[in-house]
Design a protein around this motif. Structure first.
Motif, PDB file in Angstrom:
ATOM      1  N   SER A 146      52.289  44.379  43.300  1.00 47.29           N
ATOM      2  CA  SER A 146      51.534  44.452  44.554  1.00 47.29           C
ATOM      3  C   SER A 146      51.112  43.092  45.109  1.00 47.29           C
ATOM      4  N   PRO A 147      50.565  42.184  44.299  1.00 48.17           N
ATOM      5  CA  PRO A 147      50.170  40.883  44.861  1.00 48.17           C
ATOM      6  C   PRO A 147      51.346  40.118  45.453  1.00 48.17           C
ATOM      7  N   PHE A 154      52.254  38.557  54.055  1.00 49.95           N
ATOM      8  CA  PHE A 154      51.387  37.574  54.706  1.00 49.95           C
ATOM      9  C   PHE A 154      52.202  36.396  55.244  1.00 49.95           C
ATOM     10  N   ARG A 155      53.130  35.892  54.438  1.00 45.52           N
ATOM     11  CA  ARG A 155      53.954  34.770  54.885  1.00 45.52           C
ATOM     12  C   ARG A 155      54.815  35.158  56.096  1.00 45.52           C
ATOM     13  N   CYS A 156      55.387  36.353  56.027  1.00 44.23           N
ATOM     14  CA  CYS A 156      56.229  36.807  57.142  1.00 44.23           C
ATOM     15  C   CYS A 156      55.398  37.076  58.390  1.00 44.23           C
ATOM     16  N   HIS A 182      46.708  48.875  46.722  1.00 45.73           N
ATOM     17  CA  HIS A 182      46.776  47.561  46.085  1.00 45.73           C
ATOM     18  C   HIS A 182      47.331  46.505  47.031  1.00 45.73           C
ATOM     19  N   VAL A 183      48.409  46.851  47.750  1.00 45.39           N
ATOM     20  CA  VAL A 183      49.039  45.874  48.643  1.00 45.39           C
ATOM     21  C   VAL A 183      48.172  45.643  49.875  1.00 45.39           C
ATOM     22  N   ASN A 286      58.557  43.251  53.213  1.00 44.74           N
ATOM     23  CA  ASN A 286      57.824  43.766  52.046  1.00 44.74           C
ATOM     24  C   ASN A 286      58.603  43.613  50.742  1.00 44.74           C
ATOM     25  N   ALA A 287      59.503  42.640  50.697  1.00 52.14           N
ATOM     26  CA  ALA A 287      60.370  42.471  49.531  1.00 52.14           C
ATOM     27  C   ALA A 287      59.703  41.767  48.360  1.00 52.14           C
ATOM     28  N   GLY A 288      58.456  41.320  48.511  1.00 51.12           N
ATOM     29  CA  GLY A 288      57.809  40.577  47.430  1.00 51.12           C
ATOM     30  C   GLY A 288      57.722  41.349  46.130  1.00 51.12           C
TER      31      GLY A 288
END
Length: 348
Positions: A146-147, A154-156, A182-183, A286-288
Motif C-alpha cells: 500500500s505505501p 502521489f508522484r503521478c 491503506h492506500v 497505481n502500479a506502485g
C-alpha cells in the motif's frame, strides 16, 4: 471434499479462467489469467461478498486485464492475472481458507503469482504461502504494498498537476480523496504534507474522524462527492465511480487515484475530455503496489522499486505530452503503448 479446479470459459482474448473450490475450507474463488506474454501473470487476491458468480467473474476479468496493462507499463517482466475469493472478509475468512487458496495457486504451476488486495492482508497471504511459493507481499519480504502504491499515485498526481495547472505545487489545491483504506489514507497524508486543501470521504466514520483530526481534512458524505467544488479527484475506493452521470457533474480538472477500473465504461473518458478534465489511467498511476510485489518475485532491492516509481511518473509525462501533441485521450495513448509492447514481444 478436497480442492477442485474447474476451467470455465474464458472471455475472448483471455488465457484462462479457473474456479477453485474447497467446501471444507470454505473456499470459492476465481483465478483469471489474462496474458502471460510478458511473463508469468501477477496480480493480487481480493475477497469480496459478490452478489453472484457473474458479478465475481465480471470483476476478476476486468482486474486481470488491468494487471496486464499495469505490469507492462511499469516494465516488470510480468503478465496480468487476478484472483477473487467470494465471501465477506470480515466474517468468512479463515487460515484454512487461505491455505486452500494457496493450494489452488500452486496447482497453476507458477503461471500466476498472487499477493494481497482488498480484504486480504499480509498475514492472510502468509497462510496462503504455507501451500505455495507463488504467494508474495509477505511481512519480512516486500510487505504491505500500500505505501508504494500511494507513493506512485502521489508522484503521478504531481505530474498530472503540472500538465493541468502549469505547476506541480499542490499548495492550496482542493483535492478530494475518495476512500481511506491503506492506500487512500497514505495518499491523503502525502497531500496534506504538500499543502493541499484536503477533502475526504469514506464509508467508515472512524477513518473520517482520524483524517479530520490528524490531517485537518474536510469530511464529505460518500453520496455527496460529485457535489463538491474541487481541483483534483483521487478515487481510492472500489471501481466504477466515474459513470456518465458523475463525469458530467464532476468539478475537478484532474482525476488521479489508486482505485482500479475507475471508469464505468470507456465512453466516460470521452465525456471527461470534452469537459476539459484530465484523466490519468488508473492502471498506469497505481502500479506502485505491483512494483513492490515484483521486487519480491524477482529478488530486487528497494532501489529497484524506487527506480520504477520514477519511471511510471516519467511515462505519465510522456503519455500526456503525446496525448496533447496528437489530440488523443491519455487513456488511448496508454493503451497503444501497451499494445505496442505486447505486439513486439509476440513477434519476437
Amino acid at each position: 471434499m478436497a480442492l477442485t479446479l474447474t476451467d470455465l470459459t474464458a472471455p475472448q482474448g483471455f488465457e484462462r479462467l479457473v474456479l477453485a473450490q474447497d467446501p471444507q475450507a470454505g473456499l470459492r474463488a476465481l483465478i483469471c489469467l489474462h496474458s502471460t506474454t510478458l511473463g508469468p501473470a501477477a496480480g493480487g487476491c481480493r475477497m469480496w461478498a459478490y452478489a453472484d458468480d457473474d458479478a465475481a467473474i465480471h470483476d476478476v476479468t476486468r482486474l486481470a486485464r488491468g494487471m496486464t496493462y499495469k505490469n507492462a507499463m511499469a516494465d516488470l517482466g510480468l503478465g496480468g492475472g487476478k484472483a477473487v475469493i467470494i465471501g465477506d472478509a470480515r466474517t468468512d475468512k479463515t487460515p484454512a481458507m487461505m491455505r486452500a487458496f494457496g493450494e489452488a495457486v500452486d496447482a497453476l504451476g507458477g503461471t500466476y503469482w498472487t499477493a494481497e488486495d482488498v480484504g486480504i492482508s499480509p498475514a492472510d497471504m502468509a497462510h496462503a504461502a504455507e501451500a505455495t511459493r507463488f504467494a508474495v507481499g509477505l511481512s519480512g519480504a516486500s510487505g504491505d504494498p500500500s505505501p508504494w502504491t500511494a507513493e506512485g499515485v502521489f508522484r503521478c498526481l504531481r505530474v498530472g498537476a503540472r500538465h493541468a495547472f502549469g505547476t506541480d505545487d499542490l499548495t492550496g489545491r482542493r483535492v478530494l480523496v475518495q476512500g481511506l483504506g491503506h492506500v487512500g489514507l497514505s495518499l491523503a497524508e502525502k497531500l496534506a504534507s504538500a499543502g493541499a486543501r484536503l477533502m475526504v470521504t469514506d464509508i467508515h466514520q472512524a477513518a473520517l474522524d482520524d483524517a479530520a483530526t490528524r490531517l485537518g481534512a474536510t469530511v464529505c458524505a460518500p453520496d455527496a462527492v460529485f457535489d463538491q467544488q474541487m481541483d483534483i479527484l483521487a478515487p481510492c475506493a472500489l471501481g466504477g465511480v466515474l459513470t456518465r452521470d458523475t463525469a458530467t457533474a464532476l468539478t475537478a480538472t484532474l482525476v488521479c487515484g489508486a482505485a482500479n477500473n475507475q471508469l464505468a465504461d470507456d465512453g466516460v473518458a470521452d465525456i471527461l475530455a470534452a469537459r476539459g478534465i484530465t484523466y490519468l489511467p488508473d492502471y498506469v498511476v497505481n502500479a506502485g503496489g505491483i512494483i513492490s510485489v515484483a521486487s519480491e518475485i524477482h529478488g530486487k532491492p528497494d532501489a529497484w522499486r524506487l527506480d520504477r516509481l520514477t519511471a511510471i511518473a516519467g511515462r505519465v509525462d510522456q503519455m500526456l505530452t503525446r496525448a496533447r501533441d496528437t489530440d488523443q485521450l491519455p487513456s488511448a495513448v496508454a493503451d497503444q503503448m501497451v499494445h505496442d509492447m505486447l505486439t513486439t514481444r509476440r513477434a519476437a
